[in-house]
Design an enzyme around this catalytic site. Structure first.
Site, short mmCIF file in Angstrom:
data_model
loop_
_atom_site.label_atom_id
_atom_site.label_comp_id
_atom_site.label_asym_id
_atom_site.label_seq_id
_atom_site.Cartn_x
_atom_site.Cartn_y
_atom_site.Cartn_z
N TYR A 163 0.85 -1.19 0.00
CA TYR A 163 0.00 0.00 0.00
C TYR A 163 0.88 1.24 0.00
O TYR A 163 1.72 1.42 0.89
CB TYR A 163 -0.92 0.01 1.23
CG TYR A 163 -1.77 1.26 1.32
CD1 TYR A 163 -2.91 1.40 0.54
CD2 TYR A 163 -1.43 2.30 2.18
CE1 TYR A 163 -3.69 2.54 0.61
CE2 TYR A 163 -2.20 3.44 2.26
CZ TYR A 163 -3.33 3.56 1.47
OH TYR A 163 -4.09 4.69 1.55
N ASP A 253 9.39 3.05 0.28
CA ASP A 253 8.30 3.75 0.97
C ASP A 253 8.54 3.59 2.46
O ASP A 253 8.29 2.54 3.04
CB ASP A 253 6.96 3.15 0.54
CG ASP A 253 5.77 3.81 1.24
OD1 ASP A 253 5.97 4.53 2.24
OD2 ASP A 253 4.64 3.56 0.80
N LYS A 280 3.92 11.02 7.58
CA LYS A 280 3.50 10.76 8.96
C LYS A 280 4.34 11.51 9.99
O LYS A 280 4.15 12.70 10.21
CB LYS A 280 3.44 9.26 9.22
CG LYS A 280 2.37 8.55 8.40
CD LYS A 280 2.12 7.15 8.87
CE LYS A 280 1.17 6.40 7.97
NZ LYS A 280 -0.21 6.93 7.95
#
Length: 437
Positions: A163, A253, A280
């Protein structure tokens, strides 16, 4: 994201659990009804939804959530890894508020962006230059654009169950073959080649066959939504080798995994990508993303000499940037070592509880990250994962009744606001929750 249950299947949450939850959360139920009248499903974030309705947070401090119904929960989700220092840490709050009072919405660069970029360059060996954006989705999107511009190719290689946000090309192969949902054009499927996580031989064979057609290989060092599954060292080294041989950029990622070491999972595993997507925690609790990497690749974003146009009203806004600086200054090497130690202890305790229970339990994760799988393992990729299955949401409710807040799919992570006593509390709650299933 893994093994999703049918959203119309009411048997996943029993009538008893539903009634108990509704009795405990009348204010949340009322707010959910209001929210549904103005927002589809009552929220703007699919991952926070669970049945019969999500409970609403009134405030958050340290490791605790104060709910609108008066409950206090130990937060073991931490906004899906973002709140690595816990909620409202004083140094970050002070820095952000001071900066906001000084003005935030300006159409010009400010020094805090330089400071945060300098910190990232200093901490991560593979990063020479940084470009800020506003989410992990934007970070992976721009990393892939940089790889496409560099290679002249438009196909990418990604991981089954990986994801990387919500732009079209990465929403292929997330929870099965093909598109994640109907809003993604079918043409995107032709641009994506998927490989199984931790399958070194398949990765080699794929690049031998079609490596010269790829713009990049993008992967997470820890497969997050796919089950918080660590990559093997062999798989990461192979990823580096095959992309080097094919002259194709390797993208990591690290939106979730950057917390694992001062230089992220790539430092921990001693494998350097060409580009890194961040988000984040690097924004101090405000929306943030960054694409970063080798100077030549990143030069494509240069406004005069580059070939990629990249802008955004809130890119590198000073409040977010100074919040990120304050966060990274607090999250130094000593803090990360201690956080990882507690995470290792928690996973060991959870596995011991699982082994002693009547359920088939496998705990995966690394450092301060963990995932509860309802399977006897081994768990190497999303297809072998037991996360997100029929028992995950009942476990979420059972843990919530014990005062623990984790993801409905069984994922959790720790913050520096927690202590050793919290580890014991979480483990004991897990034991009681399993007994109640």
């Amino acid at each position: 994201m893994t093994n999703p249950t049918d959203p119309t299947d009411e048997t996943v949450v029993s009538a008893e659990v539903r009634e108990s939850y509704e009795r405990a959360t009348p204010q949340s139920r009322a707010l959910a009804e209001r929210a549904r009248s103005v927002m589809p499903g009552g929220d703007t974030r699919s991952v926070t939804y669970h049945r019969p309705y999500p409970s609403f947070v009134d405030s958050a401090s340290g490791a605790s959530l104060r709910m609108v119904d008066g409950e206090t929960l130990l937060d073991v989700l931490n906004n899906y890894t973002q709140s690595v220092l816990g909620h409202a840490p004083d140094p970050v709050v002070e820095a952000v508020c001071d900066r906001f009072r000084a003005g935030n919405g300006v159409a010009a660069p400010t020094e805090p962006a330089v400071e945060l970029a300098e910190l990232l360059v200093d901490r991560v060996d593979s990063i020479d230059r940084v470009r800020f954006c506003n989410s992990g989705t934007e970070a992976t999107m721009n990393a892939i654009r940089a790889a496409m511009a560099w290679t002249g190719e438009e196909r990418i290689c990604k991981i089954d169950g990986g994801y990387h946000g919500t732009h079209d090309i990465v929403e292929i192969g997330v929870s099965g073959d093909g598109r994640a949902h109907k809003g993604i054009p079918r043409s995107a499927e032709r641009r994506v080649q998927t490989v199984s996580y931790n399958d070194t031989e398949q990765l080699k064979a794929t690049f031998e066959a079609v490596g010269d057609e790829m713009a990049c290989l993008i992967l997470e060092p820890i497969l997050g939504a796919g089950g918080m599954i660590p990559a093997t060292d062999e798989f990461l080294r192979t990823a580096r080798d095959v992309t080097t041989d094919a002259d194709v950029p390797l993208i990591f990622d690290e939106v979730m995994s950057f917390r694992l070491a001062p230089g992220g999972a790539q430092e921990r595993r001693d494998v350097e990508p060409d580009l890194t997507a961040l988000g984040k925690l690097i924004g101090g609790g405000l929306p943030v993303g960054a694409v970063a990497g080798r100077e030549q690749l990143m030069a494509q974003f240069h406004p005069e000499t580059g070939s990629i146009d990249h802008s955004g009203t809130f890119n590198a806004n000073p409040a977010t940037m100074i919040g990120g600086v304050a966060t990274l200054e607090e999250l130094d090497e000593d803090a990360i070592v201690e956080l990882n130690r507690r995470g290792n202890e928690l996973r060991e305790r959870l596995q011991q509880v699982g082994d002693a229970s009547s359920q088939q339990i496998t705990i995966t994760g690394e450092g301060s990250l963990f995932q509860i799988h309802f399977t006897d393992g081994p768990v190497r990729d999303w297809r072998s994962s037991g996360a997100g299955g029929s028992l995950s949401e009942p476990l979420f409710h059972a843990m919530r009744r014990e005062g623990i807040f984790l993801a409905p799919r069984g994922m959790g992570n720790l913050s520096t606001a927690m202590d050793d006593e919290d580890i014991v509390t979480i483990s004991a709650a897990f034991e009681r929750a399993l007994e109640s299933l």
